[in-house]
Scaffold this active site. Structure first.
Site, PDB file in Angstrom:
ATOM      1  N   HIS A   1      48.253  44.125  33.055  1.00 47.11           N
ATOM      2  CA  HIS A   1      47.207  43.150  32.746  1.00 47.11           C
ATOM      3  C   HIS A   1      46.584  42.654  34.048  1.00 47.11           C
ATOM      4  O   HIS A   1      47.257  42.532  35.077  1.00 47.11           O
ATOM      5  CB  HIS A   1      47.794  41.980  31.955  1.00 47.11           C
ATOM      6  CG  HIS A   1      46.753  41.086  31.366  1.00 47.11           C
ATOM      7  ND1 HIS A   1      46.104  40.122  32.094  1.00 47.11           N
ATOM      8  CD2 HIS A   1      46.247  41.015  30.106  1.00 47.11           C
ATOM      9  CE1 HIS A   1      45.239  39.500  31.318  1.00 47.11           C
ATOM     10  NE2 HIS A   1      45.294  40.023  30.106  1.00 47.11           N
TER      11      HIS A   1
ATOM     12  N   GLU B   1      39.802  45.731  29.596  1.00 50.59           N
ATOM     13  CA  GLU B   1      39.496  44.308  29.725  1.00 50.59           C
ATOM     14  C   GLU B   1      38.687  44.081  31.001  1.00 50.59           C
ATOM     15  O   GLU B   1      39.259  43.969  32.087  1.00 50.59           O
ATOM     16  CB  GLU B   1      40.785  43.490  29.789  1.00 50.59           C
ATOM     17  CG  GLU B   1      41.605  43.503  28.519  1.00 50.59           C
ATOM     18  CD  GLU B   1      42.690  42.434  28.560  1.00 50.59           C
ATOM     19  OE1 GLU B   1      42.684  41.560  27.701  1.00 50.59           O
ATOM     20  OE2 GLU B   1      43.518  42.486  29.480  1.00 50.59           O
TER      21      GLU B   1
END
Length: 256
Positions: free
Chosen positions: A99, A169
């Site tokens: 992430h 993302e």
């Protein structure tokens, strides 16, 4: 969406949630039911402190529970870390790796992300491998170069459609309320699909590609309907059952 690929709607709670928050997981578990659950998978990744209890709450629900990170080693002197084996032992089935907040806050490299994904595979977990460009990289027109580099370096050679999910993302869209245009998302996901098919063949065609970054009930239908978008990785909107389920149920219209 991708034909013959079961979408995944995943919630990343990040560093949020105490035992009082288990009511939200229970409500989500109660809301994830057939017939939609037969067509669309749902996942919540709570903080590690809630992992085992959350899985116990979901024994009678199709809702999957996963973790937000794992160490690349199976055990050892790594204070404060959690191994993929520990996640599996707590009945988690997924783990997020790479992430942007881990890459930024903990200086995680593509090489390390790849090692973590390999650790997830060894523990029979599905790895959600996150990629995405910064605002500066986007302004410089480098977003596809970044995606190509991260896919090549972060995704292990042993990746399959069963053990790997890719989450795109764009870092500048995470938690900002700013969402790329549908055209931007479609372009990025089409590029990812082509790269994965080139490397993995039919397995690359079947890998689920999630979009993440300011996904909310108001824009879920538009985002989830884009070609090669096979679900979403949701941050803040996953903390409330009503919001998460509203995003999840956007598929009722899309699959009708």
């Amino acid at each position: 969406m991708t034909p013959d690929v079961r979408p995944l709607v995943a919630g990343n709670w990040k560093m949020n949630g105490t035992r009082a928050s288990l009511d939200q997981i229970k409500a989500i578990a109660e809301g994830v039911r057939p017939p939609l659950a037969d067509k669309v998978e749902a996942l919540i990744c709570p903080p590690t402190t809630l992992l085992y209890v959350a899985t116990a709450l979901c024994t009678d629900s199709p809702l999957a529970i996963g973790a937000q990170d794992c160490h690349q080693k199976p055990s050892g002197a790594h204070t404060g870390d959690i191994s993929a084996e520990m996640i599996a032992d707590s009945f988690g089935t997924y783990v997020i790796v790479g992430h942007s907040e881990r890459r930024t806050d903990h200086a995680e490299t593509d090489h390390l992300v790849r090692a973590k994904a390999e650790a997830a595979f060894a523990a029979e977990l599905t790895a959600i491998i996150c990629i995405g460009e910064t605002a500066d990289e986007r302004r410089a027109g480098q977003e596809l170069d970044v995606i190509k580099r991260q896919l090549s370096a972060s995704v292990p050679d042993a990746a399959t459609a069963e053990n790997t999910v890719i989450a795109y993302e764009p870092i500048w869209a995470i938690g900002t309320g700013v969402t790329p245009t549908s055209g931007d998302v479609e372009k990025a996901h089409a590029f990812m699909r082509a790269e994965l098919v080139s490397r993995f063949g039919d397995e690359g065609r079947k890998m689920r590609l999630l979009y993440g970054g300011s996904v909310k009930p108001a824009n879920a239908g538009e985002l989830l309907g884009i070609a090669n978008v096979d679900g979403a990785l949701i941050g803040g909107a996953s903390l409330k059952a009503a919001d998460f389920l509203a995003i999840y149920r956007a598929y009722e219209a899309l699959l009708a």
